[in-house]
Design a protein around this motif. Sequence first.
Motif, short mmCIF file in Angstrom:
data_model
loop_
_atom_site.label_atom_id
_atom_site.label_comp_id
_atom_site.label_asym_id
_atom_site.label_seq_id
_atom_site.Cartn_x
_atom_site.Cartn_y
_atom_site.Cartn_z
N ASP A 304 42.08 35.15 28.55
CA ASP A 304 40.98 36.10 28.73
C ASP A 304 40.99 37.17 27.64
N GLY A 305 42.19 37.61 27.28
CA GLY A 305 42.29 38.61 26.21
C GLY A 305 41.81 38.06 24.87
N GLN A 306 42.17 36.81 24.59
CA GLN A 306 41.71 36.19 23.35
C GLN A 306 40.18 36.04 23.34
N ILE A 307 39.64 35.60 24.47
CA ILE A 307 38.18 35.44 24.56
C ILE A 307 37.48 36.78 24.40
N ARG A 308 38.02 37.80 25.04
CA ARG A 308 37.41 39.13 24.94
C ARG A 308 37.45 39.65 23.51
N MET A 309 38.57 39.44 22.82
CA MET A 309 38.68 39.90 21.44
C MET A 309 37.66 39.20 20.54
N HIS A 310 37.55 37.88 20.69
CA HIS A 310 36.63 37.14 19.82
C HIS A 310 35.17 37.44 20.16
N LYS A 311 34.86 37.69 21.43
CA LYS A 311 33.49 38.07 21.78
C LYS A 311 33.13 39.40 21.12
N GLN A 312 34.04 40.35 21.17
CA GLN A 312 33.78 41.64 20.53
C GLN A 312 33.63 41.48 19.02
N SER A 313 34.41 40.58 18.44
CA SER A 313 34.30 40.34 17.00
C SER A 313 32.96 39.71 16.66
N VAL A 314 32.53 38.74 17.48
CA VAL A 314 31.23 38.10 17.24
C VAL A 314 30.10 39.11 17.35
N GLN A 315 30.19 39.99 18.34
CA GLN A 315 29.15 41.01 18.48
C GLN A 315 29.10 41.94 17.27
N ALA A 316 30.28 42.30 16.76
CA ALA A 316 30.32 43.17 15.58
C ALA A 316 29.69 42.48 14.37
N TRP A 317 29.98 41.20 14.18
CA TRP A 317 29.40 40.49 13.03
C TRP A 317 27.92 40.21 13.24
N ASP A 318 27.51 39.98 14.48
CA ASP A 318 26.08 39.78 14.74
C ASP A 318 25.27 41.02 14.39
N ARG A 319 25.84 42.19 14.61
CA ARG A 319 25.14 43.42 14.26
C ARG A 319 25.07 43.62 12.74
N THR A 320 26.00 43.00 12.04
CA THR A 320 26.08 43.20 10.59
C THR A 320 25.27 42.17 9.80
N MET A 321 25.19 40.95 10.30
CA MET A 321 24.56 39.87 9.54
C MET A 321 23.11 40.15 9.14
N PRO A 322 22.25 40.72 10.01
CA PRO A 322 20.86 40.96 9.57
C PRO A 322 20.77 41.83 8.32
N SER A 323 21.60 42.87 8.24
CA SER A 323 21.54 43.74 7.06
C SER A 323 22.03 43.01 5.82
N LEU A 324 22.99 42.12 5.96
CA LEU A 324 23.46 41.35 4.81
C LEU A 324 22.42 40.33 4.36
N GLU A 325 21.72 39.75 5.33
CA GLU A 325 20.71 38.75 4.98
C GLU A 325 19.50 39.36 4.29
N ARG A 326 19.29 40.66 4.46
CA ARG A 326 18.14 41.31 3.81
C ARG A 326 18.42 41.68 2.36
N ILE A 327 19.64 41.46 1.91
CA ILE A 327 19.95 41.75 0.51
C ILE A 327 19.19 40.76 -0.38
N TYR A 328 18.45 41.30 -1.33
CA TYR A 328 17.65 40.45 -2.23
C TYR A 328 18.46 40.17 -3.48
N VAL A 329 18.57 38.90 -3.80
CA VAL A 329 19.30 38.48 -4.98
C VAL A 329 18.34 37.76 -5.91
N GLU A 330 18.19 38.27 -7.13
CA GLU A 330 17.30 37.63 -8.09
C GLU A 330 17.94 36.38 -8.66
N ASN A 331 17.10 35.35 -8.86
CA ASN A 331 17.58 34.11 -9.46
C ASN A 331 17.75 34.27 -10.96
#
Length: 331
Positions: A304-331
């Motif tokens: 349960d502790g492992q599951i709780r830790m990884h769920k919290q980690s997934v939530q933290a990365w889910d909050r971060t991914m949209p801002s990273l995906e909005r980064i515009y990179v020129e070809n």
Amino acid sequence: MEYVIGDRFSPDFIERRRQDLERFLQRVARHPRLSRTEVFQAFLESTEWNVFKHKHHARSTSQDDSHTGVLDTLSDTLLNAFTKLKKPDERFVVIRTHLDSFEEGLASLERLAGRSKTRMGDLSGDYEDLAVSVQGLGYLESGITDPLMRFERALVDFGANVKDHSASATEQFLEHVHSLLGYSHAFKGVLKLRDQKQLDFEELSAYLSNVVVERDRLANGYGYGMGIGSYFKEKVESLRGGETDMSRAARLLRLDAKIKELQEAVLHAQETSNAFNDQVLSEHDIFRATKRHEMKVLLGAFADGQIRMHKQSVQAWDRTMPSLERIYVEN
């Protein structure tokens, strides 16, 4: 070590002691006989536990002193410490083997959990170092400073999450493993006490056999027993002029009385040993049930502790991914 240097009143130390006490009380509460004892009920319900404890201790001490002396107990312990069972009971040999395997498994779990704790601490430090590097990069790249700062905060949160999990779940896991090791050692003490009961029976039986042999030799006119002491005793008697028929008859009467006394003692020791065997087998069933329950709780809490830790980690990365995906990179 904390207890020695004066840290026994710290919140962490008190919490660990509380958890150990709770596990002990749960074991007693699951025991079909101990849970009904007067001492256990008084501990849970009495408002004057210290008074009851001292009275019970005084009563138990007086009863023990009336039956056996300290010297007798010490001599029996020293005698049995250097004596091996002549006919080990296979049932208890198997139980002891299983206990050894169980303790080896717990020791392996303890080593792996300690190694995992160290590596998780190193991993947390690595993520913190990476966060510092990303923060510096964000100051240099003005166009993507905000996404990089969000990424840096996600790294910090993930590192802190890993560190907190290592400090809480892993510590509780290790403490429960130590508790199970102590529980196993305690049951080994019960097995050792059972061996002493069997040793009492075997030693008394051997002593009875020697006395019977001595009585038979004397009745057949062969004099004293077969040992070196008996040999010298017989020589001394021969130098004194031999023994009369009256002295031989008196010795036979004494030996017959001793044989009768030993037969009763052997019978009592056998009954005690058999009753103790049955009780130990019953206690082993309770030990196995308690062990299975606690192992289920132990591994379940760790999972349960492992599951709780990884769920919290997934939530933290889910909050971060949209801002990273909005980064515009020129070809």
